[in-house]
Design a protein around this motif. Structure first.
Motif, PDB file in Angstrom:
ATOM      1  N   THR A   1       2.927 -10.739   9.365  1.00  0.00           N
ATOM      2  CA  THR A   1       3.095 -11.459   8.490  1.00  0.00           C
ATOM      3  C   THR A   1       1.266 -11.433   7.946  1.00  0.00           C
ATOM      4  OG1 THR A   1       5.012 -11.673   8.465  1.00  0.00           O
ATOM      5  CG2 THR A   1       3.749 -12.428   6.477  1.00  0.00           C
ATOM      6  N   SER A   2       0.541 -12.495   8.597  1.00  0.00           N
ATOM      7  CA  SER A   2      -0.330 -13.021   8.188  1.00  0.00           C
ATOM      8  C   SER A   2      -2.017 -11.548   7.537  1.00  0.00           C
ATOM      9  CB  SER A   2      -0.969 -13.882   9.137  1.00  0.00           C
ATOM     10  OG  SER A   2      -0.356 -15.259   8.788  1.00  0.00           O
ATOM     11  N   LEU A   3      -1.294 -10.777   9.412  1.00  0.00           N
ATOM     12  CA  LEU A   3      -2.557  -9.679   9.116  1.00  0.00           C
ATOM     13  C   LEU A   3      -2.104  -8.501   7.312  1.00  0.00           C
ATOM     14  CD1 LEU A   3      -2.709  -9.237  12.252  1.00  0.00           C
ATOM     15  CD2 LEU A   3      -5.144 -10.115  10.802  1.00  0.00           C
ATOM     16  N   ALA A   4      -0.991  -8.471   7.033  1.00  0.00           N
ATOM     17  CA  ALA A   4      -0.022  -7.490   5.853  1.00  0.00           C
ATOM     18  C   ALA A   4      -0.869  -8.512   5.117  1.00  0.00           C
ATOM     19  CB  ALA A   4       1.017  -7.169   6.212  1.00  0.00           C
ATOM     20  N   ILE A   5      -0.643  -9.439   4.821  1.00  0.00           N
ATOM     21  CA  ILE A   5      -1.421 -10.305   3.525  1.00  0.00           C
ATOM     22  C   ILE A   5      -2.729 -10.374   3.286  1.00  0.00           C
ATOM     23  CG2 ILE A   5      -1.613 -12.416   2.087  1.00  0.00           C
ATOM     24  CD1 ILE A   5       1.267 -13.276   3.986  1.00  0.00           C
ATOM     25  N   LEU A   6      -3.272 -10.486   4.707  1.00  0.00           N
ATOM     26  CA  LEU A   6      -5.340 -10.634   4.256  1.00  0.00           C
ATOM     27  C   LEU A   6      -5.639  -9.390   4.116  1.00  0.00           C
ATOM     28  CD1 LEU A   6      -5.977 -12.892   7.682  1.00  0.00           C
ATOM     29  CD2 LEU A   6      -6.610 -13.052   4.921  1.00  0.00           C
ATOM     30  N   SER A   7      -5.012  -8.574   4.288  1.00  0.00           N
ATOM     31  CA  SER A   7      -5.064  -6.634   4.452  1.00  0.00           C
ATOM     32  C   SER A   7      -4.425  -6.076   2.828  1.00  0.00           C
ATOM     33  CB  SER A   7      -4.299  -6.252   5.536  1.00  0.00           C
ATOM     34  OG  SER A   7      -4.183  -4.609   4.844  1.00  0.00           O
ATOM     35  N   LYS A   8      -3.383  -6.534   1.907  1.00  0.00           N
ATOM     36  CA  LYS A   8      -3.498  -6.707   1.124  1.00  0.00           C
ATOM     37  C   LYS A   8      -4.262  -7.265  -0.278  1.00  0.00           C
ATOM     38  CE  LYS A   8      -0.894  -5.559  -2.836  1.00  0.00           C
ATOM     39  NZ  LYS A   8      -0.384  -4.335  -3.419  1.00  0.00           N
TER      40      LYS A   8
ATOM     41  N   ASP B   1      -7.381  -8.159   0.604  1.00  0.00           N
ATOM     42  CA  ASP B   1      -8.871  -7.488   0.827  1.00  0.00           C
ATOM     43  C   ASP B   1      -8.894  -5.907   0.119  1.00  0.00           C
ATOM     44  OD1 ASP B   1     -10.987  -7.100   1.852  1.00  0.00           O
ATOM     45  OD2 ASP B   1     -10.401  -5.443   2.501  1.00  0.00           O
ATOM     46  N   ASN B   2      -7.201  -5.308   0.345  1.00  0.00           N
ATOM     47  CA  ASN B   2      -6.999  -4.249  -0.486  1.00  0.00           C
ATOM     48  C   ASN B   2      -7.837  -4.623  -2.354  1.00  0.00           C
ATOM     49  OD1 ASN B   2      -7.073  -2.648   0.757  1.00  0.00           O
ATOM     50  ND2 ASN B   2      -5.036  -2.232   1.459  1.00  0.00           N
ATOM     51  N   MET B   3      -6.681  -5.520  -2.736  1.00  0.00           N
ATOM     52  CA  MET B   3      -6.818  -6.366  -4.302  1.00  0.00           C
ATOM     53  C   MET B   3      -8.408  -6.755  -4.551  1.00  0.00           C
ATOM     54  SD  MET B   3      -3.160  -8.129  -4.091  1.00  0.00           S
ATOM     55  CE  MET B   3      -3.546  -9.303  -5.933  1.00  0.00           C
ATOM     56  N   ARG B   4      -8.932  -7.419  -3.922  1.00  0.00           N
ATOM     57  CA  ARG B   4     -10.293  -7.443  -4.073  1.00  0.00           C
ATOM     58  C   ARG B   4     -11.273  -6.466  -3.747  1.00  0.00           C
ATOM     59  NH1 ARG B   4     -10.398 -12.058   0.055  1.00  0.00           N
ATOM     60  NH2 ARG B   4     -11.364 -10.552   1.029  1.00  0.00           N
ATOM     61  N   GLY B   5     -10.913  -5.090  -3.301  1.00  0.00           N
ATOM     62  CA  GLY B   5     -11.613  -4.118  -3.233  1.00  0.00           C
ATOM     63  C   GLY B   5     -12.729  -4.186  -2.606  1.00  0.00           C
TER      64      GLY B   5
END
Length: 91
Positions: A74-81, A83-87
């Motif tokens: 869950t933590s890795l998925a949130i961090l990935s999301k 990161d994607n939102m920040r481009g």
């Protein structure tokens, strides 16, 4: 007698270094709080018996491992999301 640091006398380099030290300490504190919270959550969820032998039973051990694994996923998925939102990288 306690001596106080006069921050106005610090060089820009010293201020930058002090800021980095404070940032690092804040990050360490945040990690410690997160691990403590994870420990509490997984313990409450998984440890259902009194530990008399110094080890967990197989079901408790499996539950605790799964709890930690799901938290990490869950933590890795949130961090990935985020990161994607920040481009971030990969965009």
């Amino acid at each position: 007698m306690e001596q106080q640091l006069d921050l106005t006398k610090l060089t820009d380099s010293d201020k930058k270094e002090l800021n980095q030290v404070l940032t690092n300490e804040a990050q360490k504190s945040n990690i410690q709080q997160t691990v403590h919270h994870l420990n509490e959550v997984c313990w409450e969820k998984c440890i259902t018996s009194k530990i008399t032998s110094g080890t967990l039973d197989k079901s408790e051990e499996s539950c605790a491992q799964n709890c930690v694994d799901r938290w990490m996923d869950t933590s890795l998925a949130i961090l990935s999301k985020l990161d994607n939102m920040r481009g971030g990288p990969g965009h």
